[in-house]
Design a protein around this motif. Structure first.
Motif, PDB file in Angstrom:
ATOM      1  N   HIS A  73       0.853  -1.176   0.000  1.00  0.00           N
ATOM      2  CA  HIS A  73       0.000   0.000   0.000  1.00  0.00           C
ATOM      3  C   HIS A  73       0.887   1.222   0.000  1.00  0.00           C
ATOM      4  O   HIS A  73       1.821   1.331   0.784  1.00  0.00           O
ATOM      5  CB  HIS A  73      -0.916   0.007   1.234  1.00  0.00           C
ATOM      6  CG  HIS A  73      -1.845  -1.169   1.262  1.00  0.00           C
ATOM      7  ND1 HIS A  73      -2.910  -1.291   0.409  1.00  0.00           N
ATOM      8  CD2 HIS A  73      -1.855  -2.272   2.038  1.00  0.00           C
ATOM      9  CE1 HIS A  73      -3.551  -2.413   0.667  1.00  0.00           C
ATOM     10  NE2 HIS A  73      -2.918  -3.039   1.655  1.00  0.00           N
ATOM     11  N   SER A  76      -1.692   7.893   0.041  1.00  0.00           N
ATOM     12  CA  SER A  76      -2.960   8.306  -0.551  1.00  0.00           C
ATOM     13  C   SER A  76      -2.707   9.427  -1.548  1.00  0.00           C
ATOM     14  O   SER A  76      -1.660  10.081  -1.550  1.00  0.00           O
ATOM     15  CB  SER A  76      -3.925   8.772   0.540  1.00  0.00           C
ATOM     16  OG  SER A  76      -3.431   9.960   1.124  1.00  0.00           O
ATOM     17  N   LYS A  77      -3.682   9.657  -2.411  1.00  0.00           N
ATOM     18  CA  LYS A  77      -3.560  10.698  -3.432  1.00  0.00           C
ATOM     19  C   LYS A  77      -3.393  12.075  -2.787  1.00  0.00           C
ATOM     20  O   LYS A  77      -2.598  12.903  -3.257  1.00  0.00           O
ATOM     21  CB  LYS A  77      -4.798  10.661  -4.339  1.00  0.00           C
ATOM     22  CG  LYS A  77      -4.756  11.616  -5.479  1.00  0.00           C
ATOM     23  CD  LYS A  77      -3.760  11.150  -6.510  1.00  0.00           C
ATOM     24  CE  LYS A  77      -3.859  12.064  -7.732  1.00  0.00           C
ATOM     25  NZ  LYS A  77      -2.596  12.242  -8.395  1.00  0.00           N
ATOM     26  N   VAL A 157      -2.849   4.471   2.590  1.00  0.00           N
ATOM     27  CA  VAL A 157      -4.166   3.956   2.197  1.00  0.00           C
ATOM     28  C   VAL A 157      -4.379   2.611   2.811  1.00  0.00           C
ATOM     29  O   VAL A 157      -3.550   1.783   2.850  1.00  0.00           O
ATOM     30  CB  VAL A 157      -4.266   3.861   0.661  1.00  0.00           C
ATOM     31  CG1 VAL A 157      -5.572   3.237   0.259  1.00  0.00           C
ATOM     32  CG2 VAL A 157      -4.076   5.210   0.032  1.00  0.00           C
TER      33      VAL A 157
END
Length: 157
Positions: A73, A76-77, A157
């Protein structure tokens, strides 16, 4: 010329080679026939199974599935978008990055590049964005990427 006396240990006669103890009879004959029949039966079954598999185009035993891989993982964006973007300047500091090691392209003077905290390595924005979607470490030094405005644990994420 004198002849030597015959050596009795090498003097054989046909009657001496006849071995009466080497006879197969009774139970021994039965066991030998049963053993021969079993070997013949298993051989025939093996060749029949081999012929049947060839006729049916059986590919053999099914391959084992690969072991499940641990999904990685990345960030995050929103955490990736929070990374600082600067204009690249050639000749600034010693050992400065002159190429993006992800795409192996040169970093041009005045080009927008993303800087990864805390190691401050520089990469093309598109290249490092794809990298960080899957991983949380710098592609050059493998240092965990921290985001100044967001906590890293909340950014994963």
């Amino acid at each position: 010329m004198t002849s030597s006396p015959p050596n009795s240990s090498f003097h054989w006669q046909y009657t001496e080679l006849d071995d009466h103890n080497f006879r197969i009879q009774g139970r021994n004959l039965f066991y030998a026939v049963v053993l021969f029949a079993l070997v013949l039966l298993f051989s025939l079954l093996f060749f029949y199974a081999r012929w049947l598999c060839r006729c049916l185009d059986y590919p053999g035993p099914l391959p084992l599935p690969p072991p499940p891989s641990r999904p990685e993982h990345g960030l995050s964006k929103s955490a990736i978008d929070a990374l600082p973007i600067v204009l690249h300047q050639v000749g600034g500091r010693v050992g400065e990055d002159t190429e993006c090691i992800i795409c192996l392209g040169e970093l041009e003077e005045g080009e927008k590049v993303k800087v990864l905290p805390p190691c401050e390595h520089r990469f093309h924005g598109e290249c490092v964005d794809r990298w960080l979607l899957a991983r949380t470490a710098c592609p050059l030094c493998r240092t965990k990427v921290g985001v100044r405005s967001l906590d890293l644990e909340a950014a994963i994420v």
